[in-house]
Design an enzyme around this catalytic site. Structure first.
Site: not given
Length: 390
Positions: A14, A160
């Site tokens: 990611d 996040h």
């Protein structure tokens, strides 16, 4: 660490970026990846680092984030060119996995290598869990973003941060796979959609060309046919169906409990949708090697019937020696709102009194293909029934 010559592992990765703004590019602020065993999905290794973008104007408006990514931390971090060898070694020749990586993360990684005049790594294969779960799990979890999926399964808030997000992604994938496995293995107990009637559509709203079928493989090589409409599991709702034949207990399930069902007249639009499902599923069944006799959903030309009919099944579940039905059954009188009916137990006489010939019902039902003892077809299983008072 990640430099193992074994390239069969899955690398879940990611990137965190600056917020895209008109007229500006996007800067990578963090890269994180975990190496996963493809046989056990156990995490083997991990790596993450904050990154300083080449264009520092991209972080000129970067405010402190609750996840710890701020301007000071970014300024003191390496540039992508300084960790490019590491990223290349992690990704090259492995199976890439992540949520929405085909449209977002993969292009950004490739662009980052192009910016430093280096060939980008190439995957052995790619697993993007966004389209995969949208197709297989359906939109029962809303917009299918990672934060929404995590909330659906009670996994907490998305931070996040790259490593946290890839680990959450892996957990979401495991949860979804478990639910799909249970739903396929025990269709009379587990439901394809737990969100009530909102996921059911009227046959008038079904686009026949948008119906498709696929094989889903499960443990020990077993497989089942999955019926979809516009990339969502097809589930139907029909109002004012006339009961032609009342409750039948002729058939039993795998536990020996009665498989309760009744027969209703089928509208032309419902017949059209079910015929299309039958045709596609039967063709896939034959192509997959089944020699079972296919039993059509819609009964026609029976001589004594004036219109086509279909059979609706009422779900039952056996807990120990106790069997009960779990299809929601509601009663409705004239213009009043439907009221959920409460039953004392598996009293079939109570159902027989409700579903008498000539009674009208609203039905919310799922389509479950089966292939058992040389008989195959699709079973219509009701999740919710609303019985209109005569």
């Amino acid at each position: 660490m990640f430099s193992s010559s074994d390239r069969s592992q899955i690398v879940v990765f990611d990137v965190e970026t600056t917020v895209p703004r008109p007229g500006q590019g996007v800067g990578i602020l963090e890269f994180g990846a975990i190496l996963v065993c493809p046989r056990t999905l156990v995490e083997l290794e991990s790596y993450s680092t904050l990154l300083q973008p080449l264009d520092l104007t991209l972080i000129s408006t970067l405010s402190d984030r609750s996840n710890g990514i701020n301007k000071d931390a970014i300024i003191s971090s390496p540039t992508f060119s300084q960790i490019a060898d590491k990223v290349y070694d992690i990704l090259q020749g492995r199976i890439w996995a992540g949520h929405n990586i085909l449209r977002f993360d993969c292009p950004l990684i490739r662009e980052a290598f192009v910016e430093i005049n280096r060939p980008p790594p190439e995957p052995k294969d790619t697993i993007d869990t966004l389209p995969l779960l949208t197709q297989r799990f359906g939109r029962r979890a809303g917009d299918m973003k990672m934060a929404t999926l995590a909330d659906y399964f009670g996994l907490g808030d998305q931070t996040h941060r790259s490593l946290d997000d890839v680990r959450m992604n892996l957990e979401v994938l495991k949860y979804c796979a478990t639910v799909l496995f249970l739903e396929s293995s025990f269709p009379d107990i587990f439901w394809v959609s737990p969100n009530g009637s909102a996921d059911f559509i009227d046959p008038d709203e079904v686009s026949i060309p948008s119906i498709n079928v696929s094989l889903t493989r499960f443990y020990h090589g077993t497989q089942t046919i999955h019926i979809m409409h516009n990339d969502m599991t097809l589930q139907l709702c029909c109002s004012h169906l006339k009961v032609r034949f009342g409750i039948s207990t002729k058939f039993v399930d795998y536990a020996g409990s009665p498989r309760l069902n009744f027969v209703v007249d089928a509208t032309p639009n419902l017949c059209q949708v079910l015929d299309a499902c039958d045709s596609l599923a039967q063709r896939l069944s034959v192509d997959s090697g089944s020699s079972s006799e296919w039993r059509p959903l819609v009964t026609r030309n029976a001589g004594f019937l004036s219109s086509p009919t279909v059979r609706l099944n009422i779900r039952t579940v056996t807990d120990g020696s106790v069997t009960k039905w779990v299809t929601e059954i509601h009663g409705k009188e004239f213009s009043t709102s439907p009221q959920k009916l409460v039953f004392s137990g598996l009293d079939i006489a109570e159902l027989e009194a409700l579903f008498t010939p000539g009674t009208y019902v609203d039905a919310y039902f799922c389509l479950y293909p089966y292939d058992y003892k040389q008989n195959a077809g699709i079973r219509l299983v009701a999740k919710k029934l609303i019985v209109h008072s005569n």
